[in-house]
Design a protein around this motif. Structure first.
Motif, PDB file in Angstrom:
ATOM      1  N   PHE A 216       0.915  -1.292  -0.066  1.00 47.88           N
ATOM      2  CA  PHE A 216      -0.056  -0.161   0.028  1.00 47.88           C
ATOM      3  C   PHE A 216       0.889   1.354   0.028  1.00 47.88           C
ATOM      4  O   PHE A 216       0.683   2.149  -0.716  1.00 47.88           O
ATOM      5  CB  PHE A 216      -0.738  -0.168   1.264  1.00 47.88           C
ATOM      6  N   TYR A 217       1.824   1.386   0.769  1.00 44.81           N
ATOM      7  CA  TYR A 217       2.677   2.439   1.114  1.00 44.81           C
ATOM      8  C   TYR A 217       3.694   2.578  -0.079  1.00 44.81           C
ATOM      9  O   TYR A 217       4.199   3.680  -0.471  1.00 44.81           O
ATOM     10  CB  TYR A 217       3.513   2.467   2.371  1.00 44.81           C
ATOM     11  N   ARG A 218       3.989   1.587  -0.734  1.00 49.02           N
ATOM     12  CA  ARG A 218       5.045   1.434  -1.786  1.00 49.02           C
ATOM     13  C   ARG A 218       4.145   2.221  -2.894  1.00 49.02           C
ATOM     14  O   ARG A 218       5.002   3.298  -3.697  1.00 49.02           O
ATOM     15  CB  ARG A 218       5.361   0.174  -2.099  1.00 49.02           C
ATOM     16  N   VAL A 219       3.078   1.960  -3.230  1.00 51.07           N
ATOM     17  CA  VAL A 219       2.382   2.714  -4.155  1.00 51.07           C
ATOM     18  C   VAL A 219       1.955   3.899  -3.935  1.00 51.07           C
ATOM     19  O   VAL A 219       2.209   4.819  -4.796  1.00 51.07           O
ATOM     20  CB  VAL A 219       0.997   1.722  -4.579  1.00 51.07           C
ATOM     21  N   GLU A 220       1.371   4.252  -2.979  1.00 51.68           N
ATOM     22  CA  GLU A 220       1.129   5.594  -2.453  1.00 51.68           C
ATOM     23  C   GLU A 220       2.239   6.544  -2.495  1.00 51.68           C
ATOM     24  O   GLU A 220       2.126   7.472  -2.966  1.00 51.68           O
ATOM     25  CB  GLU A 220       0.276   5.528  -0.949  1.00 51.68           C
ATOM     26  N   SER A 221       3.319   6.152  -1.928  1.00 52.01           N
ATOM     27  CA  SER A 221       4.499   7.157  -1.758  1.00 52.01           C
ATOM     28  C   SER A 221       4.789   7.514  -3.094  1.00 52.01           C
ATOM     29  O   SER A 221       5.444   8.553  -3.366  1.00 52.01           O
ATOM     30  CB  SER A 221       5.535   6.386  -0.708  1.00 52.01           C
TER      31      SER A 221
ATOM     32  N   SER B 216       8.328  19.025   1.000  1.00 54.59           N
ATOM     33  CA  SER B 216       7.737  19.440   2.115  1.00 54.59           C
ATOM     34  C   SER B 216       6.477  18.695   2.522  1.00 54.59           C
ATOM     35  O   SER B 216       6.051  18.095   3.452  1.00 54.59           O
ATOM     36  CB  SER B 216       7.768  21.098   2.344  1.00 54.59           C
ATOM     37  N   ASP B 217       5.622  18.808   1.410  1.00 52.42           N
ATOM     38  CA  ASP B 217       4.385  18.165   1.221  1.00 52.42           C
ATOM     39  C   ASP B 217       4.310  16.706   1.658  1.00 52.42           C
ATOM     40  O   ASP B 217       3.718  16.151   2.359  1.00 52.42           O
ATOM     41  CB  ASP B 217       3.297  18.487   0.220  1.00 52.42           C
ATOM     42  N   TYR B 218       5.395  15.830   0.984  1.00 52.37           N
ATOM     43  CA  TYR B 218       5.424  14.623   1.151  1.00 52.37           C
ATOM     44  C   TYR B 218       5.912  14.392   2.583  1.00 52.37           C
ATOM     45  O   TYR B 218       5.251  13.418   3.172  1.00 52.37           O
ATOM     46  CB  TYR B 218       6.636  13.964   0.261  1.00 52.37           C
ATOM     47  N   MET B 219       6.775  14.829   3.129  1.00 49.76           N
ATOM     48  CA  MET B 219       7.261  14.533   4.557  1.00 49.76           C
ATOM     49  C   MET B 219       6.041  14.997   5.587  1.00 49.76           C
ATOM     50  O   MET B 219       5.834  14.306   6.678  1.00 49.76           O
ATOM     51  CB  MET B 219       8.493  15.735   5.126  1.00 49.76           C
ATOM     52  N   ARG B 220       5.142  16.121   5.195  1.00 50.74           N
ATOM     53  CA  ARG B 220       4.126  16.377   6.089  1.00 50.74           C
ATOM     54  C   ARG B 220       3.101  14.996   6.171  1.00 50.74           C
ATOM     55  O   ARG B 220       2.353  14.444   7.080  1.00 50.74           O
ATOM     56  CB  ARG B 220       3.123  17.572   5.782  1.00 50.74           C
ATOM     57  N   LYS B 221       3.126  14.423   4.883  1.00 52.61           N
ATOM     58  CA  LYS B 221       2.115  13.237   4.550  1.00 52.61           C
ATOM     59  C   LYS B 221       2.700  12.226   5.309  1.00 52.61           C
ATOM     60  O   LYS B 221       1.853  11.293   5.846  1.00 52.61           O
ATOM     61  CB  LYS B 221       1.903  13.142   3.193  1.00 52.61           C
ATOM     62  N   VAL B 222       3.936  12.057   5.278  1.00 56.88           N
ATOM     63  CA  VAL B 222       4.574  10.875   5.969  1.00 56.88           C
ATOM     64  C   VAL B 222       4.431  10.974   7.495  1.00 56.88           C
ATOM     65  O   VAL B 222       3.977   9.952   8.113  1.00 56.88           O
ATOM     66  CB  VAL B 222       6.151  10.724   5.694  1.00 56.88           C
ATOM     67  N   SER B 223       4.481  12.414   8.120  1.00 54.92           N
ATOM     68  CA  SER B 223       4.300  12.264   9.226  1.00 54.92           C
ATOM     69  C   SER B 223       2.908  11.731   9.806  1.00 54.92           C
ATOM     70  O   SER B 223       2.677  11.193  11.100  1.00 54.92           O
ATOM     71  CB  SER B 223       4.503  13.832   9.819  1.00 54.92           C
ATOM     72  N   VAL B 224       2.017  12.301   9.051  1.00 53.65           N
ATOM     73  CA  VAL B 224       0.403  11.861   9.518  1.00 53.65           C
ATOM     74  C   VAL B 224       0.286  10.477   9.397  1.00 53.65           C
ATOM     75  O   VAL B 224      -0.449   9.949  10.086  1.00 53.65           O
ATOM     76  CB  VAL B 224      -0.454  12.568   8.352  1.00 53.65           C
ATOM     77  N   ARG B 225       0.973   9.774   8.404  1.00 52.09           N
ATOM     78  CA  ARG B 225       0.617   8.427   7.889  1.00 52.09           C
ATOM     79  C   ARG B 225       1.261   7.536   9.272  1.00 52.09           C
ATOM     80  O   ARG B 225       0.605   6.587   9.885  1.00 52.09           O
ATOM     81  CB  ARG B 225       1.442   7.963   6.882  1.00 52.09           C
TER      82      ARG B 225
ATOM     83  N   GLU C 236       9.386   1.901   3.550  1.00 51.31           N
ATOM     84  CA  GLU C 236       8.633   2.391   2.243  1.00 51.31           C
ATOM     85  C   GLU C 236       8.227   3.799   2.138  1.00 51.31           C
ATOM     86  O   GLU C 236       8.463   4.401   1.073  1.00 51.31           O
ATOM     87  CB  GLU C 236       7.233   1.639   2.270  1.00 51.31           C
ATOM     88  N   LEU C 237       8.223   4.556   3.274  1.00 53.66           N
ATOM     89  CA  LEU C 237       7.785   6.030   2.862  1.00 53.66           C
ATOM     90  C   LEU C 237       9.085   6.942   3.177  1.00 53.66           C
ATOM     91  O   LEU C 237       9.051   8.087   2.568  1.00 53.66           O
ATOM     92  CB  LEU C 237       6.976   6.349   4.340  1.00 53.66           C
ATOM     93  N   ILE C 238      10.049   6.452   3.927  1.00 49.84           N
ATOM     94  CA  ILE C 238      11.459   7.181   4.012  1.00 49.84           C
ATOM     95  C   ILE C 238      12.574   6.662   3.580  1.00 49.84           C
ATOM     96  O   ILE C 238      13.091   7.194   2.676  1.00 49.84           O
ATOM     97  CB  ILE C 238      11.536   7.541   5.664  1.00 49.84           C
ATOM     98  N   ALA C 239      12.887   5.380   3.969  1.00 48.47           N
ATOM     99  CA  ALA C 239      14.295   4.855   3.429  1.00 48.47           C
ATOM    100  C   ALA C 239      14.467   4.910   2.109  1.00 48.47           C
ATOM    101  O   ALA C 239      15.284   5.247   1.313  1.00 48.47           O
ATOM    102  CB  ALA C 239      14.384   3.572   4.112  1.00 48.47           C
ATOM    103  N   VAL C 240      13.461   4.431   1.610  1.00 51.54           N
ATOM    104  CA  VAL C 240      13.439   4.087  -0.345  1.00 51.54           C
ATOM    105  C   VAL C 240      13.574   5.288  -0.886  1.00 51.54           C
ATOM    106  O   VAL C 240      14.227   5.479  -1.767  1.00 51.54           O
ATOM    107  CB  VAL C 240      12.118   3.603  -0.497  1.00 51.54           C
ATOM    108  N   HIS C 241      13.033   6.558  -0.266  1.00 48.76           N
ATOM    109  CA  HIS C 241      12.834   7.922  -0.928  1.00 48.76           C
ATOM    110  C   HIS C 241      13.864   8.924  -0.352  1.00 48.76           C
ATOM    111  O   HIS C 241      13.812  10.142  -0.733  1.00 48.76           O
ATOM    112  CB  HIS C 241      11.351   8.380  -0.786  1.00 48.76           C
ATOM    113  N   MET C 242      14.853   8.384   0.479  1.00 54.49           N
ATOM    114  CA  MET C 242      15.942   9.399   1.129  1.00 54.49           C
ATOM    115  C   MET C 242      16.491  10.291   0.064  1.00 54.49           C
ATOM    116  O   MET C 242      16.746  11.394  -0.109  1.00 54.49           O
ATOM    117  CB  MET C 242      16.787   8.759   1.917  1.00 54.49           C
TER     118      MET C 242
END
Length: 735
Positions: free
Chosen positions: A209-214, A224-233, A260-266
């Protein structure tokens, strides 16, 4: 002959009780009926005391095995029927039906356990079989939870509800919690059922789920928007654990979501054009950097990756700064830009990176690297301090002065060539002291105290000696004034002479610049020499006209001014008493001032700020044919006019001379360090000696191993050291 008395043994009376051969079956039928009634929720009419006694008697009379197997059979048959009822329920009522079946089963098993308590205590313990309640859990697990018609459907339904909640729908969290608690309890003292039947699949679907969504979100939004989304998730997932998942799932879920939300997209977040980490640093986006720091701290090597990228950015930005041609022409702008950059990253370190020591170390190493790529840095930092101590600190409080000096000291710590800085600082301090241009003696001493704290007494001993000379010079001038008064005549011809007598070893060693002084000044110098030699035999005085200053009165149209300037400028202006116009060549021939210095000190006299002299050419470079004339129309609101000479960096030739002096001094320091080490160790291997010498001298400069090796060879030639006859890589100290 002994008489033995016969022994009398008393045995208990044994009454043979005949057991009803159908006792076990009869009692079991009674108990089975009661268990069926409990399953039907008709337990209100049962006598639990009687049922307990019957079960007790069965176990007591060795029928525990019949009772245990009979219980297993009855519960198994009952649950098979319940499994069918659950399986036929539609999707809307499936989980409720399962939850009700589970709830009813637990209540039933608690009642049955109370009836069969004695069997739990005796039979179960002796035969090492599951307790009554655990048996019920295992049967429920096998007949219902893991039934082919229930298991996959149950997993699908729970995951579907989680998916709905993730997409914003409201679900019955209480129901999901009951189901997950059921799976945990069905593990019977372990979480195997929960982990195998639910958790494993839950984590897999979460990762998908998070692989696709991210991937979708990061491709169409800013960092900035992505990190805010990650914090919410992340917050939502932790709430999910708290509401209906087992606590043991939390670290596993965090690991999946963070991967999936952080390490993959660092890398993408750091380098994203216009909004990544580099952009955040450029725009001082503290909140976003703080969020990135906190998110990257969650994953393995996250902060190390972020630290490396920030360090590389600092190096690139810093390198561009120190190689900027405009800033390299203006030492004040150069150093101020460094200070502003350091202030910026110190502020980010505190506000965004939580004073992380590893970030601080990485930033400092980056600063040290790029500051030392420009060999003018030591000179420029000294010039910056020179400017501040001359006029930049006026009107500041002690605390503000201390703050400015502390900031400069931060840059000083980055310098690897501190001995080069010392060379320039000594030159600039000498001019401030001799020209009395320092704004505050306290600030001067404060700066020297900071240098002493940073580098030790040896670094500042000569600087402190310069202050001692100034104090002694003041006392000498008091004695000179008394000498003139006692002479009774105007020996100086109306000139007020002030002389600073300097100790050669403390002050910058400069070749005495030739300068033809006017007769009035020569007469004053001779009078002072006569006085000085009368008190100090065996000394030699060398006049350093290039380090002097003077005041003179000048008459312009309708107004008189007192001019304060360098000695060279005073000598130049006195020529215009004899003629109103002189060419550069004529001034050079008359004064013997070196041409580069002559040009340098003529410019302020012609500058629009003062305009004491006029020049017939407007070319930027002064030529030998340029003519200078006395400007009788000079005007100023001030009676006392100070002709200021801007602090400047050294020319290429001057810098080469300074570098030669530094290199020569370094040879002596390296040799002294080698001798100190060898005197203490007596015998030492080559690489160990190089390392020890480098460590000792690193507070002043980083000696090259090649230079150190040459100094070792020189000491061997002069018989301070010798090579070991057994191993040429080992040196011996010769006393």
């Amino acid at each position: 002959m002994s008489n033995k008395k016969p022994k009398i043994t008393i045995k208990p009376f044994r009454h043979q009780v005949q057991m009803d051969p159908n006792y076990a079956e009869t009692t079991w039928k009674l108990l089975r009926g009661a268990i069926n009634e409990i399953h039907k929720q008709n337990a209100s009419g049962l006598s639990f005391e009687e049922l307990y006694r019957n079960a007790y008697n069965m176990v007591l009379h060795k029928y525990g095995d019949r009772l245990y197997k009979g219980l297993q059979q009855v519960v198994d048959e009952h649950l098979k029927g319940i499994a069918n009822d659950v399986a036929v329920a539609n999707d809307d009522t499936f989980l409720e039906a399962l939850n009700k079946a589970w709830s009813d089963h637990k209540v039933s098993m608690l009642m049955i356990r109370d009836i069969l308590m004695y069997m739990d205590r005796v039979y179960v313990m002796h035969h090492n079989v599951p307790t009554v309640y655990d048996l019920g859990l295992m049967l429920f697990r096998d007949n219902i939870a893991r039934s082919p018609r229930v298991k996959d459907r149950l997993l699908k339904m729970i995951l579907s509800l989680v998916q709905k909640e993730r997409t914003g729908e409201v679900i019955n969290r209480g129901l999901v919690k009951n189901i997950t608690l059921m799976l945990i309890e069905l593990g019977v003292s372990s979480r195997t059922v929960y982990e195998e039947d639910f958790e494993k699949h839950f984590l897999e679907t979460t990762a998908t789920f998070y692989r696709v969504e991210s991937q979708e979100f990061i491709s169409s939004n800013s960092a900035s928007d992505y990190m805010r989304k990650v914090s919410v998730r992340l917050k939502e997932e932790m709430e999910r654990v708290a509401h209906y998942l087992d606590a043991s799932t939390e670290p596993k879920l965090k690991e999946v979501v963070e991967r999936e939300l952080i390490a993959v997209h660092m890398k993408t977040l750091i380098e994203m054009e216009g909004s990544g980490c580099i952009s955040m640093l450029k725009d001082d986006k503290v909140e976003d950097l703080t969020r990135m720091y906190n998110l990257f701290a969650r994953v393995s090597n996250g902060l190390a990756f972020m630290r490396e990228k920030i360090s590389n950015h600092i190096k690139e930005t810093g390198k561009a700064l120190v190689t900027d041609e405009e800033k390299n022409k203006a030492p004040q702008l150069y150093v101020q830009a460094l200070l502003d950059m350091k202030d910026k990253y110190d502020r980010l370190l505190t506000t965004a990176f939580l004073n992380d020591k590893t970030f601080q170390q990485a930033m400092n190493m980056a600063f040290e690297q790029f500051v030392n790529t420009n060999n003018k840095s030591p000179e420029f930092i000294s010039l910056f301090i020179d400017e501040k101590l001359k006029k930049g600190l006026k009107g500041m409080t002690e605390e503000e002065v201390d703050l400015v000096l502390n900031k400069v000291m931060m840059l000083f710590r980055f310098l690897q060539e501190k001995d080069v800085f010392e060379k320039y600082y000594k030159q600039h301090l000498a001019k401030r002291l001799l020209l009395t241009s320092s704004v505050s003696d306290d600030a001067e001493r404060n700066m020297i105290a900071k240098l002493k704290t940073e580098c030790g007494y040896q670094f500042t001993s000569k600087l402190e000696g310069m202050f001692t000379d100034m104090k002694q010079s003041a006392e000498t001038m008091e004695s000179f004034k008394l000498y003139l008064q006692n002479a009774g005549t105007d020996a100086l011809g109306g000139v007020d002479l002030s002389v600073h007598v300097l100790t050669t070893g403390f002050w910058p060693q400069q070749a005495a610049a030739k300068c033809n002084l006017p007769p009035e000044m020569i007469k004053c110098c001779e009078v002072f020499k006569k006085f000085y030699f009368s008190n100090h035999n065996g000394r030699r005085l060398t006049w350093q006209t290039n380090m002097g200053s003077g005041d003179m009165r000048a008459q312009f149209k309708g107004k008189r001014h007192e001019l304060s300037m360098h000695t060279y400028q005073m000598v130049i202006l006195l020529l215009f008493n004899n003629a109103e116009t002189h060419t550069l060549a004529e001034i050079r021939d008359a004064t013997a001032i070196p041409l580069p210095e002559l040009r340098r000190y003529l410019i302020p006299l012609c500058h629009s700020k003062h305009k004491i002299l006029t020049r017939d050419s407007k070319d930027k470079q002064i030529k030998e044919s340029d003519a200078f004339a006395y400007n009788s129309g000079f005007r100023s609101k001030l009676y006392r006019v100070r002709v200021t000479n801007a602090a400047r960096g050294e020319s290429k030739e001057e810098r080469e001379v300074t570098r030669q002096k530094v290199d020569e001094d370094r040879k002596h320091m390296i040799e002294a360090a080698i001798v100190r080490v060898m005197k203490a160790r007596k015998t030492m291997e080559h690489s160990a000696l190089i390392a020890e010498v480098t460590q000792q001298l690193s507070s002043r400069f980083m000696p090259s191993p090649l230079i150190t090796k040459k100094r070792i060879e020189s000491l061997i030639e002069r018989e301070y050291l010798e090579r070991s006859k057994k191993d040429r890589k080992i040196y011996n100290y010769l006393a």
